[in-house]
Design a protein around this motif. Structure first.
Motif, PDB file in Angstrom:
ATOM      1  N   ARG A  76       5.647  -1.540 -19.757  1.00 45.41           N
ATOM      2  CA  ARG A  76       5.210  -0.361 -18.995  1.00 45.41           C
ATOM      3  C   ARG A  76       5.438  -0.554 -17.501  1.00 45.41           C
ATOM      4  O   ARG A  76       5.718   0.409 -16.778  1.00 45.41           O
ATOM      5  CB  ARG A  76       3.738  -0.082 -19.308  1.00 45.41           C
ATOM      6  N   TRP A  77       5.321  -1.792 -17.047  1.00 43.46           N
ATOM      7  CA  TRP A  77       5.534  -2.098 -15.640  1.00 43.46           C
ATOM      8  C   TRP A  77       7.012  -2.287 -15.289  1.00 43.46           C
ATOM      9  O   TRP A  77       7.346  -2.563 -14.140  1.00 43.46           O
ATOM     10  CB  TRP A  77       4.772  -3.361 -15.254  1.00 43.46           C
ATOM     11  N   GLY A  78       7.887  -2.152 -16.273  1.00 41.39           N
ATOM     12  CA  GLY A  78       9.315  -2.293 -16.004  1.00 41.39           C
ATOM     13  C   GLY A  78       9.790  -3.731 -15.909  1.00 41.39           C
ATOM     14  O   GLY A  78      10.846  -4.012 -15.326  1.00 41.39           O
ATOM     15  N   ILE A  79       9.047  -4.638 -16.487  1.00 41.93           N
ATOM     16  CA  ILE A  79       9.371  -6.063 -16.401  1.00 41.93           C
ATOM     17  C   ILE A  79      10.256  -6.485 -17.561  1.00 41.93           C
ATOM     18  O   ILE A  79       9.988  -6.157 -18.719  1.00 41.93           O
ATOM     19  CB  ILE A  79       8.083  -6.903 -16.373  1.00 41.93           C
ATOM     20  N   LYS A  80      11.296  -7.237 -17.220  1.00 38.11           N
ATOM     21  CA  LYS A  80      12.175  -7.849 -18.214  1.00 38.11           C
ATOM     22  C   LYS A  80      11.987  -9.361 -18.147  1.00 38.11           C
ATOM     23  O   LYS A  80      11.439  -9.892 -17.167  1.00 38.11           O
ATOM     24  CB  LYS A  80      13.622  -7.477 -17.927  1.00 38.11           C
ATOM     25  N   PRO A  81      12.449 -10.091 -19.159  1.00 39.08           N
ATOM     26  CA  PRO A  81      12.243 -11.550 -19.150  1.00 39.08           C
ATOM     27  C   PRO A  81      12.827 -12.266 -17.947  1.00 39.08           C
ATOM     28  O   PRO A  81      12.370 -13.358 -17.600  1.00 39.08           O
ATOM     29  CB  PRO A  81      12.921 -11.999 -20.456  1.00 39.08           C
ATOM     30  N   ASP A  82      13.824 -11.668 -17.279  1.00 41.55           N
ATOM     31  CA  ASP A  82      14.412 -12.329 -16.112  1.00 41.55           C
ATOM     32  C   ASP A  82      13.953 -11.716 -14.790  1.00 41.55           C
ATOM     33  O   ASP A  82      14.462 -12.065 -13.722  1.00 41.55           O
ATOM     34  CB  ASP A  82      15.935 -12.307 -16.196  1.00 41.55           C
ATOM     35  N   SER A  83      13.001 -10.813 -14.819  1.00 45.60           N
ATOM     36  CA  SER A  83      12.524 -10.161 -13.591  1.00 45.60           C
ATOM     37  C   SER A  83      11.828 -11.159 -12.673  1.00 45.60           C
ATOM     38  O   SER A  83      11.062 -12.020 -13.133  1.00 45.60           O
ATOM     39  CB  SER A  83      11.535  -9.037 -13.921  1.00 45.60           C
ATOM     40  N   HIS A  84      12.100 -11.015 -11.365  1.00 43.36           N
ATOM     41  CA  HIS A  84      11.337 -11.782 -10.379  1.00 43.36           C
ATOM     42  C   HIS A  84      10.097 -10.978 -10.027  1.00 43.36           C
ATOM     43  O   HIS A  84      10.179  -9.816  -9.624  1.00 43.36           O
ATOM     44  CB  HIS A  84      12.169 -12.033  -9.121  1.00 43.36           C
ATOM     45  N   ILE A  85       8.937 -11.615 -10.174  1.00 44.32           N
ATOM     46  CA  ILE A  85       7.663 -10.929  -9.993  1.00 44.32           C
ATOM     47  C   ILE A  85       6.873 -11.612  -8.882  1.00 44.32           C
ATOM     48  O   ILE A  85       6.773 -12.836  -8.832  1.00 44.32           O
ATOM     49  CB  ILE A  85       6.841 -10.947 -11.304  1.00 44.32           C
ATOM     50  N   VAL A  86       6.323 -10.811  -7.986  1.00 45.42           N
ATOM     51  CA  VAL A  86       5.402 -11.297  -6.964  1.00 45.42           C
ATOM     52  C   VAL A  86       4.064 -10.614  -7.191  1.00 45.42           C
ATOM     53  O   VAL A  86       3.992  -9.379  -7.261  1.00 45.42           O
ATOM     54  CB  VAL A  86       5.916 -11.010  -5.541  1.00 45.42           C
TER      55      VAL A  86
END
Length: 280
Positions: A76-86
């Motif tokens: 739902r947050w648009g996160i993929k396994p390779d996303s960089h998240i802060v």
């Protein structure tokens, strides 16, 4: 990758970076709307990073969500396994920010960092905050992970607290640990055999983490020569303990485990309770 990132790092505002603002409390969304980093997704500690417990005696006040629900939230947050998240919060990373960092790392998502100092560093730097209710674009299903790794249950904690080669660390403030006050749970005190290291000792007066060297010195005073994999960290409900686990990671101490149920579970299970008065 360092578990921390500074507000001056250009990656914080890179368009490909997913920024998540984690708030807790009854007025969490109102505080988010009053000011947050541009394009930061609103996340609620109680709704997004925990289940609502039927009985805190089994899992504590903030039990982990199901793996299926957590994967759906990431999608739902648009996160993929390779996303960089802060991630960040308004409590110097001591609440939701560290919890989300730990949860992502626990399922194997390593490309995640906590904003050192939280929202306060943005205001200290004079950055213009946003007041919009940012809505992310959902992505394809995030793969459902196999487990939340590096956790222990109440039985293992009970055994570890009695073992000479293991350490259970309680990161609540000293007055709660000693049993003089308990503002959140039903009984004051601590797990017999657990040692106290208040989580905020890892922070500078400005609310940022101490240097990795200073943190290593701080934690090693408590851990000694105990294998980090034999260290268990807990708090009141498995949230601020993640702040200490984050600090340990920054200090190069990898492998400690989280007791998610923490004091909110232990204190409701008719188990031994130590206080300054009874000296257990």
């Amino acid at each position: 990758m360092s578990p921390l990132i500074e507000i001056t790092d250009p990656r914080v505002f890179d368009p490909s970076t997913i920024i998540i603002d984690v708030r807790a409390g009854a007025n969490a969304h109102e505080r988010y709307l009053a000011g947050h980093l541009p394009n930061a997704i609103y996340a609620n500690l109680d709704d997004d990073l925990a289940e609502h417990p039927a009985d805190p005696a089994f899992g504590g006040r903030h039990p982990l969500p199901s793996l299926q629900d957590f994967a759906a939230t990431l999608s739902r947050w648009g996160i993929k396994p390779d996303s960089h998240i802060v991630v960040y919060d308004d409590k110097n990373g001591a609440m939701g920010g560290a919890r989300l960092w730990w949860m992502l790392r626990s399922i194997g998502h390593t490309n995640v960092q906590v904003l050192n100092g939280g929202l306060k560093v943005a205001t200290d730097e004079g950055l213009e905050l946003s007041t919009d209710d940012y809505k992310p674009t959902a992505t394809g299903p995030y793969p459902i992970p196999e487990e939340f790794s590096h956790t222990v249950d109440i039985e293992e904690v009970e055994a570890a607290a009695k073992a000479d080669n293991r350490i259970v660390i309680d990161v609540r403030e000293g007055q709660r640990y000693l049993g003089f006050t308990e503002p959140l749970d039903l009984v004051a005190g601590h797990i017999p055999g657990a040692v106290n290291l208040f989580y905020s000792t890892s922070l500078s007066p400005e609310g940022k983490f101490l240097t990795s060297q200073a943190l290593a010195s701080l934690y090693n005073e408590t851990i000694g020569d105990t294998n980090p994999q034999d260290v268990i960290v807990h708090c009141g409900s498995g949230v601020t303990a993640c702040h200490t686990l984050l600090g340990m990671e920054h200090a190069g101490i990898t492998g400690p485990k989280l007791y998610v149920g923490s004091w909110s579970e232990w204190s409701r299970r008719d188990l031994p309770i130590a206080t300054e008065a009874n000296g257990l």
